[in-house]
Scaffold this active site. Structure first.
Site, PDB file in Angstrom:
ATOM      1  CE  LYS A  96      -3.670   1.930   2.852  1.00  0.00           C
ATOM      2  NZ  LYS A  96      -4.466   1.714   4.062  1.00  0.00           N
ATOM      3  NE  ARG A 118      -6.920  16.526 -15.202  1.00  0.00           N
ATOM      4  CZ  ARG A 118      -6.948  17.716 -15.807  1.00  0.00           C
ATOM      5  NH1 ARG A 118      -8.125  18.277 -16.092  1.00  0.00           N
ATOM      6  NH2 ARG A 118      -5.835  18.333 -16.117  1.00  0.00           N
ATOM      7  CE  LYS A 162     -12.682   8.263   6.672  1.00  0.00           C
ATOM      8  NZ  LYS A 162     -12.268   8.021   8.074  1.00  0.00           N
ATOM      9  CD  GLU A 196     -13.935  -1.717  12.696  1.00  0.00           C
ATOM     10  OE1 GLU A 196     -15.060  -1.182  12.713  1.00  0.00           O
ATOM     11  OE2 GLU A 196     -12.901  -1.114  13.010  1.00  0.00           O
ATOM     12  CE  LYS A 226     -17.249   3.158   7.064  1.00  0.00           C
ATOM     13  NZ  LYS A 226     -15.871   2.634   6.981  1.00  0.00           N
ATOM     14  CD  GLU A 255     -13.356  11.273   8.923  1.00  0.00           C
ATOM     15  OE1 GLU A 255     -12.460  12.048   8.568  1.00  0.00           O
ATOM     16  OE2 GLU A 255     -13.152  10.185   9.476  1.00  0.00           O
ATOM     17  NE  ARG A 313     -16.979   8.306   7.409  1.00  0.00           N
ATOM     18  CZ  ARG A 313     -16.797   8.241   6.093  1.00  0.00           C
ATOM     19  NH1 ARG A 313     -17.258   9.213   5.320  1.00  0.00           N
ATOM     20  NH2 ARG A 313     -16.182   7.217   5.542  1.00  0.00           N
ATOM     21  CG  ASN A 352     -13.364   6.929  14.790  1.00  0.00           C
ATOM     22  OD1 ASN A 352     -13.039   6.065  13.988  1.00  0.00           O
ATOM     23  ND2 ASN A 352     -13.340   8.221  14.499  1.00  0.00           N
ATOM     24  CG  HIS A 394     -11.675   3.025  15.922  1.00  0.00           C
ATOM     25  ND1 HIS A 394     -12.713   2.163  16.221  1.00  0.00           N
ATOM     26  CD2 HIS A 394     -11.309   2.721  14.648  1.00  0.00           C
ATOM     27  CE1 HIS A 394     -12.960   1.390  15.176  1.00  0.00           C
ATOM     28  NE2 HIS A 394     -12.125   1.708  14.208  1.00  0.00           N
ATOM     29  CG  HIS A 408      -6.816   4.004  15.699  1.00  0.00           C
ATOM     30  ND1 HIS A 408      -7.616   4.982  15.129  1.00  0.00           N
ATOM     31  CD2 HIS A 408      -6.974   2.904  14.911  1.00  0.00           C
ATOM     32  CE1 HIS A 408      -8.225   4.493  14.065  1.00  0.00           C
ATOM     33  NE2 HIS A 408      -7.852   3.237  13.910  1.00  0.00           N
ATOM     34  CG  HIS A 432      -8.220  -2.067  12.534  1.00  0.00           C
ATOM     35  ND1 HIS A 432      -7.876  -0.789  12.924  1.00  0.00           N
ATOM     36  CD2 HIS A 432      -9.591  -2.069  12.403  1.00  0.00           C
ATOM     37  CE1 HIS A 432      -8.982  -0.047  13.019  1.00  0.00           C
ATOM     38  NE2 HIS A 432     -10.016  -0.802  12.707  1.00  0.00           N
TER      39      HIS A 432
END
Length: 1605
Positions: free
Chosen positions: A83, A127, A149, A191, A240, A250, A254, A258, A261, A265, A277
């Site tokens: 990634k 584009r 995202k 999740e 979601k 956000e 939103r 979390n 999180h 995190h 995660h």
């Protein structure tokens, strides 16, 4: 809306999310019909491509080609590293090279990495082009694929560069999950649970009630839950989608996504990628729920439900969870509260001393529809593993009414009764704690269904009427003793046949007894086996189609009343009515038995008890569940708030326990607090206590047998009572979570309170409150909830803060205790992080010296005459155990001799008794014995079964072997046993395979063909055996910081010599010279003349006899650079397993997880790793094809263009060493990767791989051997730091092309700056004739090191200080030897900043070393290696003389400075008595006081102090040779003595002491010259300075040559 199997979910006004099972065909049609594109390009990774690419590509091609459109695919390596910018560019280049235009549609087929990366490519290509998300992981399905995202990772952080780019479609097909590894599925469940926990109580209940079905789907064992899985995914996706629709960018709402999180995190930032995660978010959810509870917003019941659900899906709930420890290998210890808070501070949404956290007010309900601002202090209190309790001011007098949690005892009984009963039962007031959570989880395994009502306040159980199912996996019970005992009986009620039920627990549970209960059940026809030791868990319960028989059951109830309750509650469902007879005089905790009987009556079963007996009759019937059952408060828990009132002078009312209680502990208020001076009032359901004025409690004497668990509360009150309190009747408290009586005595002492143990209780002398002191390092809780809560009460009146460690242990019975203490009882608490540096300096009194050897007993097997008795006795003495010969044990137990028994009973009966007695002695003595078995123990299946079971549990079953011809010769002379009825060789051939399959280890007694048997040969055998035992029996912690053979982990360098002889007998003459400087020897089994077991084991024995270096056992296959046939995989693994059995310290395993028969090979590899013991596995891969690349970013692709039929556009994919590293990592303690250098740059790519790429993966550190083959690759051997394989010029040939010697490697390292040259000195005067320069400069030269050792003569300490300080400043100083007059000067004048314990004890420094302080700055450390020179010389020689039964005496002649080193050395060796003689007796007496020695006034009496004949001496002479001329050594050396003499004087070489020893009559003295000691201490210095093993033979040769000059 639903369309057949399809459900569509709207997001941002479009039905873009499509969910359904087996919808790949639908995906292809829908994409082509709804997305008008000239090209469809599938982006995926290698893992997903293997399972799903071909089918999707074919179906898509079928639809697209009909419209003249084309389909491409691009496959990248799997993993987070892809990634990145490079991979994004490669995909874009691929699209451009295939002339893709803006109307291209990208299909992201994969997990989060593929989705994020492909989405970002789509967002920026031309584009912006269309993107379709087809997530194949659960995490991607419910999270990353939804919302638009997209991002990539860069060196500056994760997801830093990206864009919002909404997908045209998101196709969610749960069937993709069936190829997902289980841990990845569970990762996504984190999740799923998160979403249900804050949004949907219905989905949460669905998750709670279908754990087994969902896990069966995840394991691809059943499709029964396919629709349930689809439903929970839809629920999470719906949530979601709703949130994204109402807050796409956000803005606020939103943020509720979390939940978990903020903290999760922060944990992930430290533990990723080894923790996933979803796993980190799971921990975050529990912590954030606990924060909500501490704020008074969330009920304890909700926290319990959340924790239980998370744990049920195999996810962690805290950083101390066993799952975290297992996956991070201890890395979680790096997590401190400060570090977490610092990471959270970096979140741009947080401000100042507050953090934004999503707070829930109930399961499925948000407190606010946005994150809530929470003070740092609240978060710290929750995260901290410990708390500081502040004293309650004397002026603070509270008057409080409160409720306490439900009774643990009643809760657990109610769960069992309701589960066994008929109909539904609503349990109200159920205790929600670790113990009840464990019970609920276990009941689910047994098929019990339940659900929550009344916002989690009530639990409804659907009774099974005794119809239980066989659990699908073992049941882990943690430290829940009640659950373990109750469930043992319950599991005997399973009537269906099936696999055994295994109940297991944590380490403490494996010590807590359950033997009497198991024995009673087995006597009643059950089949329950102990899988461990101490008659504790784990146990295995067989299910053969019948259940508990019933009838009369006899049971000892002197240890625990829970045994009685266990059988009582299960008895109604036995095949026949049960009569339970309690045997023994002392039935403990009768009130708990009465409680069980009362509750059984409430559920419809009446137990009758015979008058004045302990005999109970239970009918065969079924429980009838009451519609609602109310569980009263836990009486023991109620003692804590009531004790709060007593100790602070406050008034407390507990609203849910009173005089009608079923629990014995409910009498605590009236029988303990009232006599101590409190005012007590009770109603049927309430209890109120008003405490006396502070400091006015009275001492009492009380028998607490009816309320034993409450004794801890009474004890802390007694600590401040006036007078002495005695509490008796509590002996069972010694076998609870810990030995509670002992623990209370220990911890009270830290407060300054005197307490002592009674036979069945405790005695406490009260201390004035003003005299109490806070324990320096806090209260140790022993992981016991009762201890933690009790001492929190005592802490209220200590004048200063008291640290309570292990605060989470209260979760066993009162998870919210600390919240109650602070919010209800108004006690100020401060979080304290015991994981910080101060923890290293905690209680010296609680630190236990690490044992050198394992505790478990050792069983020795082998043929008669092999030496089992003599070797067993030797082993027992060496490892500190008791020796038992089974022949002797047989005769003792049966009161007869074997010679008499066999003629009368026969061999068959003898074997039966022999097996029974072996099983008995193992069960009764799991630790502390060395057991020697008769040779025929393996003749019966029963005997073999006992041995195999012991070995399978990790026990050592040691097979002693030797050449069968030698055994035959010996047995022909043995008349002590009945003779064999058949040929001995035939017996051996029959038993050989049995010995092999029953043993975990094997020691081969080696005899050189040139040597005759005798004492000298046997001494060599014992030395070999000692080294073997020292390795296989070592406590595993010995190898935490070093590998076997004292091999250091990098950055210190290490080498192994690859031996290439077909027969190692040829190597014996040159072995010492060839291995100089090496840390290990590699035995290349594939290069041997013969690979038969007998031949190979002898080769191992040769190495062990003639070298002290550890052995690397390698079977290298053809294709990996060796000669072993690669097709003979099973035989290769047999050899490798034998390498472990034969005690090889390292085994090299070629790991292949992608080749032919990979599943079989992986299974073989896993089994080998499981059995490795102390052996270290080198997981290796050799790229002999030269195609593997060290650069992980080099990517080749698979291209498919459907418009060019018949054309193969696929490109050959190159192998990446990063992928091989990941494949090897799970199996190896050491990873070995060998590539091929085509050009010089390949070596630098390798170096970058080791130094940068591997650390960037964030995985557990493991040493890496990484090199390139080929001529150009030779420089990589110099770049490799750990275990570089080396050759030597005198070897017949190199084991691999390009191998170098140690000298060659070090010279290359020196030239390229990897070994900076250092200067070493000898400080002192006079030193002109010192041998030290010869020792060290020879070593430097032979090993190719660029250092120099020189004399620096001066009597001034200032000279020494200047040379050292200047050298430290410019980096040239490497170390120094120190002699007179500076051995004390360097300490007194601050030249050294650190002194070792040895140097302190000896009072002198002879070695200076450069070390680093905590900040990494160089410091000078002083050591003394003189004693090590003495110690080594004695140890090398004493084994030839010291017998197992000898008394070992040390003698020091002289009392000067060297004598101190001698005394220290002899004490370190472990002499039983130390004697000192010196001309000036007063000096000897001074030395004797320091080292615990005895002074001998007359020299001639030194060897006459012992009357026994079996004495062996170690004598160290420290008197200069010139002063020995007037000493009468003739009188000193009496006749018939033996031992080792070490002479410290070395001019002349043969001193009067040594000459007298040689001349002594009828004596055995091994003598050591002073020059030998000089060499040995110099070698020790060399090791300390260079980290290298010095070339001893070369150094000795040069020293002796120069000495003679």
């Amino acid at each position: 809306m639903a369309e057949n199997n399809i459900t569509k979910i709207p997001i941002l006004g479009k039905e873009s999310i499509i969910v359904g099972n087996n919808i790949t065909d639908y995906i292809a049609k829908d994409v082509v019909s709804t997305v008008k594109a000239s090209t469809y390009c599938i982006i995926t990774d290698e893992n997903v491509a293997m399972y799903h690419l071909e089918n999707l590509e074919n179906l898509l091609t079928k639809e697209a080609s009909a419209l003249g459109r084309r389909v491409l695919s691009y496959t990248i390596p799997a993993g987070e590293l892809q990634k990145c910018r490079d991979t994004k560019a490669e995909i874009e280049d691929y699209l451009l090279s295939n002339k893709c235009t803006r109307d291209t549609c990208i299909l992201a087929l994969g997990g989060g990495v593929i989705g994020d990366l492909s989405g970002f490519v789509a967002a920026t290509f031309m584009r912006g082009c269309s993107v379709i998300q087809i997530p194949t992981t659960l995490l991607a399905m419910v999270d990353s694929s939804i919302g638009g995202k997209t991002a990539i990772d860069v060196p500056g952080g994760k997801n830093i560069i990206g864009a919002f780019h909404q997908p045209t479609r998101i196709f969610i097909d749960p069937q993709y999950l069936t190829t997902l590894p289980l841990r990845q599925f569970l990762n996504g469940m984190g999740e799923v649970i998160k979403t249900a926990a804050f949004w949907s109580p219905e989905d949460f209940a669905l998750l709670e009630n279908n754990v087994e079905k969902i896990l069966a789907f995840a394991r691809n064992e059943s499709q029964e839950a396919a629709n349930i899985v689809q439903k929970i995914i839809q629920g999470a996706a719906n949530t979601k989608a709703y949130v994204v629709t109402h807050d796409e960018k956000e803005g606020g709402l939103r943020g509720v996504l979390n939940f978990g999180h903020t903290i999760g995190h922060a944990i992930e930032a430290i533990l990723a990628p080894v923790m996933y995660h979803g796993e980190c978010i799971s921990m975050g959810m529990v912590y954030e729920a606990e924060i909500a509870r501490s704020m008074g917003i969330l009920k304890d019941a909700a926290v319990g439900r959340l924790s239980r659900c998370i744990q049920a899906y195999g996810l962690p709930i805290s950083i101390n969870d066993p799952l975290v420890d297992r996956n991070t290998h201890g890395k979680q210890k790096e997590i401190t509260v400060d570090r977490l808070m610092e990471i959270m501070k970096l979140d741009k949404k947080n401000r100042g001393t507050q953090k934004r956290i999503v707070i829930i007010s109930d399961i499925g309900k948000l407190y606010e529809e946005k994150p809530t601002n929470v003070d740092d202090e609240v978060i710290i209190n929750v995260l901290s593993p410990a708390l500081k309790v502040n004293p309650v001011p004397e002026s603070q007098k509270e008057e409080i009414s409160m409720k306490v949690p439900g009774s643990k005892s009643i809760s657990n009984r109610a769960l069992i009764l309701a589960s066994l009963g008929q109909g539904k039962c609503k349990l109200q007031g159920l205790l929600l704690s670790d113990d009840t959570q464990v019970m609920l989880d276990a009941l689910q395994y047994l098929g019990i269904k339940y659900f929550w009502e009344d916002n989690g306040d009530s639990l409804v159980i659907e009774g099974s009427n005794g119809q239980l199912q066989v659990p699908t996996s073992e049941i882990y019970l943690g430290n829940a003793g009640t659950a373990s005992r109750f469930l043992t009986s319950v599991c005997t009620l399973i009537s269906q046949a099936g696999s055994n039920t295994v109940l297991t627990g944590n380490a403490r549970m494996k010590e807590r007894p359950i033997g009497p209960l198991v024995e009673a059940l087995n006597f009643n026809g059950c089949d329950i086996q102990f899988l461990g030791k101490n008659k504790s868990l784990p146990i295995s319960i067989a299910h053969k189609g019948s259940k508990l028989q019933g009838g009369t059951i006899k049971l000892s109830a002197s240890v625990s009343s829970q045994y009685v309750s266990s059988i009582l509650m299960s008895a109604p469902y036995a095949q026949n009515p049960v009569t339970l007879e309690l045997v023994g005089d002392n039935v403990v905790s009768q009130p708990y038995i009465d409680m069980t009987i009362t509750m059984m009556k409430q559920f419809g079963i009446e137990v009758t008890r015979e008058t004045n007996t302990n005999i109970y009759h239970i009918p065969a019937a079924s429980y009838t569940n009451p519609e609602t059952y109310i569980i009263e408060a836990d009486a023991t828990s109620a003692t804590y708030p009531l004790a709060y009132a007593a100790i602070t002078g406050s008034k407390i009312t507990v609203e849910n326990i009173g005089s009608d209680s079923l629990q014995g502990d409910s009498e605590f208020a009236t029988k303990v607090l009232q006599p101590m001076g409190c005012i007590v009032s009770q109603t049927t359901h309430t209890t109120t206590v008003q405490g006396p004025a502070r400091g006015q409690l009275k001492a009492i004497k009380i028998d607490m047998e009816t309320m034993t668990d409450a004794f801890l509360t009474a004890t802390v009150l007694a600590a401040v009572a006036n007078g002495t309190t005695e509490i008796t009747g509590i002996s069972n408290q010694r076998v609870k979570e810990c030995n509670r009586i002992e623990a209370m005595v220990t911890e009270l002492a830290k407060f300054g309170v005197k307490a002592s143990e009674l036979e069945d209780g405790i005695k406490i002398t009260g201390t004035p409150i003003t005299s109490l002191k806070a324990p320096v390092n806090g209260v140790k809780c022993y992981d016991d909830h009762r201890i933690a809560m009790s001492f929190s009460i005592l802490s209220l009146v200590v004048p200063e803060q008291v640290l309570i460690r292990e605060k989470r242990c209260v979760e066993k019975t009162w998870p919210s205790w600390w919240d109650t203490l602070q919010n209800v009882l108004k006690v100020k608490l401060n979080g304290y992080d015991t994981s910080v540096e101060e923890l290293k300096h905690l209680d010296k009194e609680v630190k236990v010296e690490q044992k050198q050897f394992i505790d478990s007993s050792i069983i020795i097997i082998g043929m008669r005459g092999v030496g089992k008795t003599s070797m067993g006795q030797f082993a027992a003495k060496f490892v500190g155990k008791k020796f038992v010969d089974m022949d002797w044990y047989f005769e003792q137990e049966l009161k007869t001799t074997i010679k008499e028994y066999i003629p009368s009973k026969g061999w068959e009966q003898f074997r039966i008794e022999e097996t029974r007695l072996l099983k008995k002695i193992i069960e009764e003595n799991p630790n502390g014995l060395v057991i020697s078995c008769g040779g025929g123990i393996v003749e019966t299946e029963g005997g073999r079964s006992v041995l195999k079971q012991y070995a399978s549990q990790g026990g050592i079953v040691l097979h002693l072997t030797r050449n069968i011809k030698d055994i035959v010769a010996y047995l022909s002379k043995d008349e002590t046993r009945p003779s064999f009825a058949e040929d001995i060789t035939a017996v051996w051939e029959r038993r050989k395979k049995w010995f092999e399959e029953c043993s975990s280890h094997e020691f081969y007694i080696y005899k050189d063909k040139k040597i005759t048997e005798g004492r000298k040969w046997w001494i060599d055998v014992e030395i070999d055996f000692k080294r073997y035992l020292e390795f296989i029996c070592a406590n595993p912690s010995k190898y935490e910081n070093k590998f076997p053979g004292n091999v250091y982990i990098p950055p210190a360098s290490s080498y192994f010599l690859s031996l290439t002889y077909p027969d190692l007998n040829e190597a014996i003459p040159i072995l010492d010279k060839a291995s100089e400087g090496s840390d290990a020897l590699e035995l290349r089994v594939d290069l041997l003349a013969n690979q038969d077991d007998d031949y190979v084991k002898e080769q191992v024995a040769i190495l062990r006899r003639y070298s002290k270096l550890p052995i690397i056992f390698t079977v290298r296959t053809d294709g990996q650079g060796g000669r072993f046939p690669p097709t003979e995989v099973d035989r290769m693994f047999e050899l490798l397993e034998n390498g472990i059995k034969w005690g090889c310290e390292y085994v090299d395993v070629e790991v292949d997880v992608i080749g032919k028969n990979k599943e079989h090979r992986i299974e073989l590899t896993k089994n080998l790793v499981k059995r490795k013991g102390n052996c270290k596995i080198i997981a290796s891969y050799h790229d002999c094809s030269g195609t593997a690349l060290w650069d992980p970013h080099t990517v080749a692709s698979i291209n498919t263009d459907t418009t060019k039929k018949g054309t193969d556009n696929s490109q050959k994919r190159l192998l990446r060493m990063r992928d091989k590293y990941m494949e090897l990592l799970p199996y190896g303690d050491i990873i070995k990767l060998i590539g091929f250098a085509h050009k010089l740059q390949d070596n630098f790519a390798l170096y970058t791989f080791v130094k940068e790429i591997i650390p960037s993966l964030g995985l557990q550190y493991k040493p890496v051997i990484a090199m390139n083959m080929g001529q150009i690759g030779q420089i990589s051997r110099a770049l490799n730091e750990f275990f570089t394989p080396v050759t030597h010029p005198i070897l017949p040939f190199k084991a691999a092309p390009g191998q170098l010697s140690i000298q060659e490697i070090n010279k290359i390292r020196s030239c390229i700056g990897l070994i900076p040259p250092k200067k070493y000195y000898l400080f002192g005067s006079p030193i002109a004739y010192s041998q030290s320069p010869t020792i060290h400069n020879t070593g430097f030269e032979v090993l190719g090191l660029p250092h120099k050792y020189e004399l620096s003569e001066s009597e001034e300490w200032t000279h020494v200080k200047k040379v050292v300080e200047d050298g430290i400043k410019d980096g040239s100083f490497g170390g120094a030897s120190v002699t007179i007059p500076h051995k004390q000067n360097v300490i007194e004048h601050g030249i050294v900043q650190k002194v070792t314990d040895a140097a302190k004890a000896i009072g002198a420094v002879n070695t200076l070393m450069v070390e680093k302080d905590e900040e990494g700055n160089p410091i000078v450390a002083g050591d003394n290696t003189d004693y090590l020179g003495i110690k080594r010389c004695i140890e090398d020689r004493i084994n030839k003389l010291l017998k197992p039964k000898d008394k070992f005496i040390g003698v020091v002649v002289g009392a000067g400075g060297t004598a101190r080193a001698a005394c220290y050395a002899l004490n370190q060796i472990g002499v039983e008595k130390l004697l000192i003689w010196n001309r000036t007796q007063s000096k000897a007496e001074e030395l004797a006081k320091i080292f615990g020695a005895e002074v001998v006034p007359n020299l001639g009496d030194c060897l006459k102090t012992e009357t026994e004949s079996n004495v062996c001496y170690a004598i160290v002479g420290t008197v200069p040779a010139a002063a020995q001329t007037n000493m009468n050594f003739t009188e000193f050396f009496d006749s018939n003595k033996k031992g080792v003499i070490v002479e410290m004087a070395y001019k002349p070489r043969r001193t009067p002491l040594l000459n007298a020893a040689v001349a002594a009559k009828d004596s055995q003295w091994e003598t050591t010259e002073g020059v030998d000691v000089l060499i040995e201490q110099g070698l020790e210095q060399f090791i300390r300075w260079t980290g290298r093993i010095p070339p001893k033979s070369a150094i000795s040769e040069q020293v002796y040559n120069r000495y003679s000059e």
